[in-house]
Scaffold this motif. Sequence first.
Motif, PDB file in Angstrom:
ATOM      1  N   LEU A 249       4.465  -2.009   9.119  1.00  0.00           N
ATOM      2  CA  LEU A 249       3.745  -2.993   8.316  1.00  0.00           C
ATOM      3  C   LEU A 249       2.239  -2.894   8.517  1.00  0.00           C
ATOM      4  O   LEU A 249       1.766  -2.801   9.644  1.00  0.00           O
ATOM      5  N   GLU A 250       1.505  -2.909   7.414  1.00  0.00           N
ATOM      6  CA  GLU A 250       0.049  -2.965   7.430  1.00  0.00           C
ATOM      7  C   GLU A 250      -0.363  -4.166   6.585  1.00  0.00           C
ATOM      8  O   GLU A 250       0.378  -4.591   5.701  1.00  0.00           O
ATOM      9  N   HIS A 251      -1.561  -4.684   6.814  1.00  0.00           N
ATOM     10  CA  HIS A 251      -2.002  -5.893   6.133  1.00  0.00           C
ATOM     11  C   HIS A 251      -3.474  -5.803   5.762  1.00  0.00           C
ATOM     12  O   HIS A 251      -4.288  -5.376   6.568  1.00  0.00           O
ATOM     13  N   VAL A 252      -3.781  -6.165   4.527  1.00  0.00           N
ATOM     14  CA  VAL A 252      -5.173  -6.321   4.094  1.00  0.00           C
ATOM     15  C   VAL A 252      -5.287  -7.674   3.393  1.00  0.00           C
ATOM     16  O   VAL A 252      -4.305  -8.229   2.914  1.00  0.00           O
ATOM     17  N   ARG A 253      -6.518  -8.199   3.309  1.00  0.00           N
ATOM     18  CA  ARG A 253      -6.731  -9.551   2.791  1.00  0.00           C
ATOM     19  C   ARG A 253      -7.401  -9.615   1.428  1.00  0.00           C
ATOM     20  O   ARG A 253      -7.679 -10.702   0.932  1.00  0.00           O
ATOM     21  N   SER A 254      -7.668  -8.467   0.813  1.00  0.00           N
ATOM     22  CA  SER A 254      -8.352  -8.473  -0.489  1.00  0.00           C
ATOM     23  C   SER A 254      -7.965  -7.240  -1.296  1.00  0.00           C
ATOM     24  O   SER A 254      -7.445  -6.264  -0.750  1.00  0.00           O
TER      25      SER A 254
ATOM     26  N   ALA B 116      -7.531  -3.302  -0.210  1.00  0.00           N
ATOM     27  CA  ALA B 116      -6.330  -2.577  -0.627  1.00  0.00           C
ATOM     28  C   ALA B 116      -6.704  -1.234  -1.248  1.00  0.00           C
ATOM     29  O   ALA B 116      -6.052  -0.218  -0.980  1.00  0.00           O
ATOM     30  N   LYS B 117      -7.744  -1.208  -2.072  1.00  0.00           N
ATOM     31  CA  LYS B 117      -8.193   0.060  -2.669  1.00  0.00           C
ATOM     32  C   LYS B 117      -8.618   1.039  -1.588  1.00  0.00           C
ATOM     33  O   LYS B 117      -8.291   2.231  -1.651  1.00  0.00           O
ATOM     34  N   GLU B 118      -9.350   0.557  -0.591  1.00  0.00           N
ATOM     35  CA  GLU B 118      -9.768   1.413   0.524  1.00  0.00           C
ATOM     36  C   GLU B 118      -8.554   1.950   1.271  1.00  0.00           C
ATOM     37  O   GLU B 118      -8.492   3.127   1.604  1.00  0.00           O
TER      38      GLU B 118
ATOM     39  N   LYS C  74      -0.440   6.061   1.951  1.00  0.00           N
ATOM     40  CA  LYS C  74       0.498   5.918   0.839  1.00  0.00           C
ATOM     41  C   LYS C  74       1.733   5.147   1.313  1.00  0.00           C
ATOM     42  O   LYS C  74       2.673   5.735   1.850  1.00  0.00           O
ATOM     43  N   PRO C  75       1.729   3.839   1.104  1.00  0.00           N
ATOM     44  CA  PRO C  75       2.909   3.073   1.500  1.00  0.00           C
ATOM     45  C   PRO C  75       4.062   3.291   0.530  1.00  0.00           C
ATOM     46  O   PRO C  75       3.864   3.725  -0.606  1.00  0.00           O
ATOM     47  N   HIS C  76       5.258   2.990   0.979  1.00  0.00           N
ATOM     48  CA  HIS C  76       6.438   3.049   0.118  1.00  0.00           C
ATOM     49  C   HIS C  76       6.501   1.820  -0.790  1.00  0.00           C
ATOM     50  O   HIS C  76       7.006   1.890  -1.903  1.00  0.00           O
ATOM     51  N   LEU C  77       5.971   0.692  -0.263  1.00  0.00           N
ATOM     52  CA  LEU C  77       6.091  -0.591  -0.941  1.00  0.00           C
ATOM     53  C   LEU C  77       4.847  -1.415  -0.688  1.00  0.00           C
ATOM     54  O   LEU C  77       4.283  -1.376   0.405  1.00  0.00           O
ATOM     55  N   ILE C  78       4.427  -2.159  -1.715  1.00  0.00           N
ATOM     56  CA  ILE C  78       3.328  -3.115  -1.574  1.00  0.00           C
ATOM     57  C   ILE C  78       3.876  -4.508  -1.861  1.00  0.00           C
ATOM     58  O   ILE C  78       4.512  -4.733  -2.894  1.00  0.00           O
ATOM     59  N   LEU C  79       3.643  -5.431  -0.921  1.00  0.00           N
ATOM     60  CA  LEU C  79       3.901  -6.846  -1.152  1.00  0.00           C
ATOM     61  C   LEU C  79       2.566  -7.431  -1.597  1.00  0.00           C
ATOM     62  O   LEU C  79       1.617  -7.485  -0.821  1.00  0.00           O
ATOM     63  N   LEU C  80       2.488  -7.825  -2.843  1.00  0.00           N
ATOM     64  CA  LEU C  80       1.215  -8.179  -3.479  1.00  0.00           C
ATOM     65  C   LEU C  80       1.165  -9.656  -3.835  1.00  0.00           C
ATOM     66  O   LEU C  80       1.909 -10.115  -4.701  1.00  0.00           O
ATOM     67  N   ASP C  81       0.280 -10.378  -3.160  1.00  0.00           N
ATOM     68  CA  ASP C  81       0.047 -11.781  -3.511  1.00  0.00           C
ATOM     69  C   ASP C  81      -0.742 -11.817  -4.813  1.00  0.00           C
ATOM     70  O   ASP C  81      -1.461 -10.864  -5.147  1.00  0.00           O
TER      71      ASP C  81
END
Length: 127
Positions: free
Chosen positions: A37-42, A46-48, A54-61
Amino acid sequence: MLNSTTTVESKKILIIEDEGDICLLLNIMLKKDEIDLEHVRSLAAAKEYLAEEKPHLILLDNKLPDGFGVDFINYIRSNHPDIKILMISGFHASAVKDVALFAGADGFLEKPFSREQVYSSVQALLN
């Protein structure tokens, strides 16, 4: 059959979520040896991240400090078409769900969600 030299490929998940409590909850719900698991706040962060990883899945708020997740789906689909997207929202969830799925999200979770909902949705998209 796995032997001592065989390794299971870890599945990488990027969580794009600005609320620390929700991110912590998702980390607890999904913490497994085979999930990284990795986490970004914006969206900018996320673009960076996606420029390097290259994740397999993005959980996108959906509601983020620098924009809406539903608008970011097109960016992901245009630049990383093989990444699965699980949209998460509590903000006008029924309207967001229709827009997110039409834009190309692979799944949708409405806040509040249960561990079973998160886990089964993630497993379905990772398999």
